[in-house]
Structure formats: C-alpha cells, structure tokens
Design a protein around this motif. Sequence first.
Motif, PDB file in Angstrom:
ATOM      1  N   ILE A  54     -19.914   5.020 -12.633  1.00  0.00           N
ATOM      2  CA  ILE A  54     -18.535   4.765 -12.197  1.00  0.00           C
ATOM      3  C   ILE A  54     -18.311   5.390 -10.823  1.00  0.00           C
ATOM      4  O   ILE A  54     -17.716   4.771  -9.938  1.00  0.00           O
ATOM      5  CB  ILE A  54     -17.524   5.328 -13.215  1.00  0.00           C
ATOM      6  N   SER A  55     -18.796   6.586 -10.657  1.00  0.00           N
ATOM      7  CA  SER A  55     -18.600   7.287  -9.384  1.00  0.00           C
ATOM      8  C   SER A  55     -19.391   6.653  -8.254  1.00  0.00           C
ATOM      9  O   SER A  55     -18.864   6.448  -7.154  1.00  0.00           O
ATOM     10  CB  SER A  55     -19.003   8.752  -9.534  1.00  0.00           C
ATOM     11  N   VAL A  56     -20.641   6.345  -8.516  1.00  0.00           N
ATOM     12  CA  VAL A  56     -21.495   5.798  -7.457  1.00  0.00           C
ATOM     13  C   VAL A  56     -21.062   4.387  -7.064  1.00  0.00           C
ATOM     14  O   VAL A  56     -20.844   4.098  -5.895  1.00  0.00           O
ATOM     15  CB  VAL A  56     -22.975   5.803  -7.891  1.00  0.00           C
ATOM     16  N   HIS A  57     -20.922   3.518  -8.059  1.00  0.00           N
ATOM     17  CA  HIS A  57     -20.638   2.116  -7.751  1.00  0.00           C
ATOM     18  C   HIS A  57     -19.150   1.835  -7.616  1.00  0.00           C
ATOM     19  O   HIS A  57     -18.742   1.081  -6.731  1.00  0.00           O
ATOM     20  CB  HIS A  57     -21.261   1.209  -8.809  1.00  0.00           C
ATOM     21  N   GLY A  58     -18.340   2.423  -8.488  1.00  0.00           N
ATOM     22  CA  GLY A  58     -16.902   2.155  -8.449  1.00  0.00           C
ATOM     23  C   GLY A  58     -16.202   2.886  -7.323  1.00  0.00           C
ATOM     24  O   GLY A  58     -15.614   2.278  -6.427  1.00  0.00           O
ATOM     25  N   VAL A  59     -16.265   4.203  -7.356  1.00  0.00           N
ATOM     26  CA  VAL A  59     -15.537   5.014  -6.367  1.00  0.00           C
ATOM     27  C   VAL A  59     -16.125   4.845  -4.974  1.00  0.00           C
ATOM     28  O   VAL A  59     -15.398   4.593  -4.008  1.00  0.00           O
ATOM     29  CB  VAL A  59     -15.517   6.492  -6.798  1.00  0.00           C
ATOM     30  N   ASN A  60     -17.451   4.965  -4.845  1.00  0.00           N
ATOM     31  CA  ASN A  60     -18.031   4.825  -3.511  1.00  0.00           C
ATOM     32  C   ASN A  60     -18.039   3.389  -3.029  1.00  0.00           C
ATOM     33  O   ASN A  60     -18.008   3.137  -1.826  1.00  0.00           O
ATOM     34  CB  ASN A  60     -19.425   5.435  -3.458  1.00  0.00           C
ATOM     35  N   GLY A  61     -18.069   2.422  -3.946  1.00  0.00           N
ATOM     36  CA  GLY A  61     -17.896   1.029  -3.534  1.00  0.00           C
ATOM     37  C   GLY A  61     -16.511   0.787  -2.965  1.00  0.00           C
ATOM     38  O   GLY A  61     -16.345   0.111  -1.940  1.00  0.00           O
ATOM     39  N   ALA A  62     -15.513   1.364  -3.630  1.00  0.00           N
ATOM     40  CA  ALA A  62     -14.137   1.255  -3.125  1.00  0.00           C
ATOM     41  C   ALA A  62     -14.014   1.952  -1.772  1.00  0.00           C
ATOM     42  O   ALA A  62     -13.377   1.424  -0.853  1.00  0.00           O
ATOM     43  CB  ALA A  62     -13.154   1.858  -4.131  1.00  0.00           C
ATOM     44  N   TRP A  63     -14.627   3.124  -1.637  1.00  0.00           N
ATOM     45  CA  TRP A  63     -14.589   3.828  -0.357  1.00  0.00           C
ATOM     46  C   TRP A  63     -15.254   2.998   0.740  1.00  0.00           C
ATOM     47  O   TRP A  63     -14.769   2.955   1.875  1.00  0.00           O
ATOM     48  CB  TRP A  63     -15.244   5.199  -0.457  1.00  0.00           C
ATOM     49  N   GLY A  64     -16.344   2.339   0.419  1.00  0.00           N
ATOM     50  CA  GLY A  64     -17.015   1.500   1.413  1.00  0.00           C
ATOM     51  C   GLY A  64     -16.108   0.398   1.931  1.00  0.00           C
ATOM     52  O   GLY A  64     -16.039   0.132   3.137  1.00  0.00           O
ATOM     53  N   LEU A 114      -5.088  -3.570   4.619  1.00  0.00           N
ATOM     54  CA  LEU A 114      -4.339  -4.183   3.517  1.00  0.00           C
ATOM     55  C   LEU A 114      -5.205  -5.174   2.742  1.00  0.00           C
ATOM     56  O   LEU A 114      -5.197  -5.185   1.509  1.00  0.00           O
ATOM     57  CB  LEU A 114      -3.078  -4.868   4.048  1.00  0.00           C
ATOM     58  N   ALA A 115      -5.977  -5.974   3.457  1.00  0.00           N
ATOM     59  CA  ALA A 115      -6.864  -6.940   2.803  1.00  0.00           C
ATOM     60  C   ALA A 115      -7.919  -6.220   1.960  1.00  0.00           C
ATOM     61  O   ALA A 115      -8.200  -6.626   0.822  1.00  0.00           O
ATOM     62  CB  ALA A 115      -7.537  -7.827   3.842  1.00  0.00           C
ATOM     63  N   GLU A 116      -8.491  -5.153   2.504  1.00  0.00           N
ATOM     64  CA  GLU A 116      -9.489  -4.387   1.753  1.00  0.00           C
ATOM     65  C   GLU A 116      -8.862  -3.717   0.535  1.00  0.00           C
ATOM     66  O   GLU A 116      -9.452  -3.692  -0.548  1.00  0.00           O
ATOM     67  CB  GLU A 116     -10.144  -3.324   2.646  1.00  0.00           C
ATOM     68  N   PHE A 117      -7.667  -3.190   0.686  1.00  0.00           N
ATOM     69  CA  PHE A 117      -6.967  -2.540  -0.425  1.00  0.00           C
ATOM     70  C   PHE A 117      -6.681  -3.536  -1.550  1.00  0.00           C
ATOM     71  O   PHE A 117      -6.893  -3.236  -2.721  1.00  0.00           O
ATOM     72  CB  PHE A 117      -5.669  -1.890   0.069  1.00  0.00           C
ATOM     73  N   ILE A 118      -6.212  -4.718  -1.188  1.00  0.00           N
ATOM     74  CA  ILE A 118      -5.949  -5.758  -2.196  1.00  0.00           C
ATOM     75  C   ILE A 118      -7.245  -6.149  -2.907  1.00  0.00           C
ATOM     76  O   ILE A 118      -7.265  -6.312  -4.127  1.00  0.00           O
ATOM     77  CB  ILE A 118      -5.270  -6.984  -1.550  1.00  0.00           C
ATOM     78  N   GLY A 119      -8.317  -6.275  -2.167  1.00  0.00           N
ATOM     79  CA  GLY A 119      -9.606  -6.614  -2.768  1.00  0.00           C
ATOM     80  C   GLY A 119     -10.089  -5.545  -3.736  1.00  0.00           C
ATOM     81  O   GLY A 119     -10.554  -5.850  -4.838  1.00  0.00           O
ATOM     82  N   VAL A 120      -9.987  -4.267  -3.359  1.00  0.00           N
ATOM     83  CA  VAL A 120     -10.402  -3.170  -4.228  1.00  0.00           C
ATOM     84  C   VAL A 120      -9.531  -3.113  -5.472  1.00  0.00           C
ATOM     85  O   VAL A 120     -10.031  -2.977  -6.602  1.00  0.00           O
ATOM     86  CB  VAL A 120     -10.362  -1.827  -3.456  1.00  0.00           C
TER      87      VAL A 120
END
Length: 142
Positions: A31-41, A76-82
Amino acid sequence: MYYRLVSGALVVESVYFFEGKLKIDDPVGAISVHGVNGAWGCLSLGLLADGTYGDGWNGVAGTVKGLFYGCPSQFLAEFIGVLTNFVFVGAIGFLVFKFIQVTVGNRVDPATEIGGLDIPEMGTPGYCGVKMDKYSETPMSR
C-alpha cells in the motif's frame, strides 16, 4: 531530485501509519510503495513540472507546467486522477476481499499464521538457516 527524499519519507511513515494506526496487515508494504508513492508521483508532476516536457503529448498543445510554475490546472487534473483511482480501487478491493471472506475465507488459523505459510503452502522453509521463535516472533539462527 528532492522528490526522491519525499518518496523515501512517505513510504516509511505510511508503513507505520497503515500497520500501526489502521492495523492493516501489509507485510510487504505494498500500500505504501504502490499506493502512497504512486499518488506522490502523480501529484509531484502536478506540483513540480517545469514546462520542459509534454508538448503535443495526448493531443494537448504546449508543455506541462505544475502548480509551482504557474499552472494549477495540471495539479487539479492529477489530484482528480489520484482521488478517482483511490475510490475505485478501494471500492473494488473491498468488494473482492469481502466476497472471498464470505465464500472461502481470507485467513488461515492462528497457529499456522504464527508458524508461517512457507511450509504449508510451499513445502519448504522460506529462509534458509533461520527459524522463528514462536514465543517472541523474532528470527534467530538455528
């Protein structure tokens, strides 16, 4: 390159958060590697894109600039996507795991859980030369 420092801090802190606060059993930190860091990316692109890249990509004329370079629309576009990804994957994941829990079960018995699934599932120990102390769950040499 400081975004990598942010990624490192996020993965460590989010592992503590998911396992410690939310009590989610995530032994490999997926969750941390793929979810959180994916969102950060994704979000870091919306924050840090400097206009160097992106001209003509996806049928959009002009380069991509992030919030820190004067274009809030990319963030905003990235936030909506995440947000969409978390909602969809969270809902589908919940439904799938609930269905598995109701139909065949989602956990092994406590004794097998403490002993580990290497031998029952694979027929061989997973870590050569290491055994678990069942009273402290601390690895020790044989």
